[in-house]
Design an enzyme around this catalytic site. Structure first.
Site, PDB file in Angstrom:
ATOM      1  N   ASP A   8      23.500  43.474  20.372  1.00 11.51           N
ATOM      2  CA  ASP A   8      22.585  44.616  20.390  1.00 11.51           C
ATOM      3  C   ASP A   8      23.338  45.842  19.876  1.00 11.51           C
ATOM      4  O   ASP A   8      24.311  46.284  20.487  1.00 11.51           O
ATOM      5  CB  ASP A   8      22.078  44.853  21.823  1.00 11.51           C
ATOM      6  N   ASP A 102      17.991  45.659  15.011  1.00  7.14           N
ATOM      7  CA  ASP A 102      19.243  45.986  15.685  1.00  7.14           C
ATOM      8  C   ASP A 102      19.672  44.998  16.763  1.00  7.14           C
ATOM      9  O   ASP A 102      20.636  45.262  17.482  1.00  7.14           O
ATOM     10  CB  ASP A 102      19.165  47.393  16.289  1.00  7.14           C
ATOM     11  N   GLU A 103      19.002  43.862  16.879  1.00 10.19           N
ATOM     12  CA  GLU A 103      19.447  42.890  17.880  1.00 10.19           C
ATOM     13  C   GLU A 103      19.065  41.474  17.474  1.00 10.19           C
ATOM     14  O   GLU A 103      18.087  41.256  16.755  1.00 10.19           O
ATOM     15  CB  GLU A 103      18.902  43.212  19.267  1.00 10.19           C
TER      16      GLU A 103
END
Length: 354
Positions: A8, A102-103
């Protein structure tokens, strides 16, 4: 026993802006627009100290942090950086399941470098992300997806946390259910009303009880309360829908208030579409009344929606027939489905009437 890593990125959009503009470093930054109807897409850790967070109305964020600096989003840049990060993941495993820009989940049980310890892989990935993008990432490592996701939140920012098979069940028991991945605000509120505050409380309920109160989600809650999650990491999982909803402190009784409450939800859905290259044809409006009766209304159009104004127009058409109300509204939600990516076809041309 699987070895799952959840990576993350830390305050991703805001961190990219601070990276690219040295004058923003160390200052409270929000990605978004300061207009009254604006919504925060991301907040730096300096801003989070004031209680500013994503999906917060800009006017509220400014009230919490008067020195907040607003910067417009640059999704083309965020997508490019996300692709850099994805290429780092691919050096270790083909089993990559992105959740957003983003993860992502990575299954490194059998990895391309033959590294035995998932912790070593996670540390290498974090170091490469830092070296190649000058951004930091947090990592969670465990034997299933649920616990890996929970672990990545434990040492943010720029940290790593491991939940082993030995301590997994005990970790879940102490965790507040409102922090469980898959338990949103509305579900957490429902759990609290029936006395479920922690993982231990959830574990104390049998399967039949959870199915009675939570339907299809009951078995999922039953097993994760015991630290068990058999879901596989699925590369390039097709997204079926994008949605957002909100439960209100006070019931809504008029059209104008309901329409205003839907705006940040529409903004959130559209931001995700823009960030990930999605377009949809079906808009669904979800309404839960004060007596917990829930209804949905949908409309499907022939061509993919290409602007937030189109979503707003359809939502207004779905919402207006419900008024005047005979009872208050406690929850509203918006979902966009019948999704396709912008790469699947050309963006529809504007009809100029010529």
């Amino acid at each position: 026993m699987r070895k799952i890593i959840h990576i993350d990125m830390d305050a991703f959009y805001a961190s990219v802006e601070q990276r690219d503009n040295p004058e923003l470093r160390g200052k409270p930054v929000a990605v978004g627009y300061p207009e009254a109807r604006g919504v925060i897409a991301a907040a730096s850790y300096e801003a989070r100290k004031f209680g500013v967070h994503s999906a917060m109305p800009s006017i509220t964020a400014k009230r919490k942090c008067p020195d907040l600096i607003f910067v417009p989003h640059r999704f083309d840049v965020y997508r490019a950086v996300s692709q850099q990060i994805r290429e780092i993941f691919a050096q270790y495993t083909p089993l990559i399941e992105p959740l957003s820009l983003d993860e992502a989940y990575l299954d490194v049980t059998e990895n391309l470098k033959g590294i035995e310890l998932a912790t070593v892989i996670a540390e290498e990935i974090r170091a490469k992300i830092k070296a190649e993008t000058n951004l930091t990432a947090s990592a969670g490592i465990s034997y299933n997806k649920f616990l890996a996701k929970m672990a990545s939140d434990q040492r943010k920012p720029d940290g790593l946390f491991v939940i082993t098979p030995k301590n997994g069940p005990a970790f879940v028991e102490t965790l507040p259910v409102k922090k469980f991945h898959g338990v949103g605000p509305a579900t957490a509120e429902k759990m609290h009303k029936i006395g479920i505050e922690t993982g231990a409380d959830l574990k104390a309920r049998d399967l039949a009880y959870l199915q009675q109160h939570f339907g299809k989600a009951g078995p999922y809650f039953y097993w994760i309360a015991r630290g068990i999650d058999e879901r596989e990491v699925k590369p390039d999982r097709p997204r079926k829908s994008i949605g957002a909803e909100d439960t209100f402190r006070e019931d809504i009784h008029d059209f104008a208030t309901a329409r205003a409450a839907l705006q940040p939800l529409m903004d959130k859905v559209w931001r995700y579409c823009e960030a990930n290259g999605f377009r949809g044809k079906t808009v669904t409006l979800k309404v839960k009344y004060s007596d917990f009766v829930q209804i949905t209304r949908s409309r499907t159009i022939s061509m993919p929606i290409i602007s937030p104004a189109e979503i707003a127009e359809i939502v207004a058409l779905l919402l207006s027939p419900m008024f005047p109300l005979t009872k208050g509204i406690r929850l509203l939600g918006i979902t966009l489905s019948s999704l396709e990516t912008t790469e699947q076809g050309h963006e529809p041309q504007l009809d100029l009437g010529i």
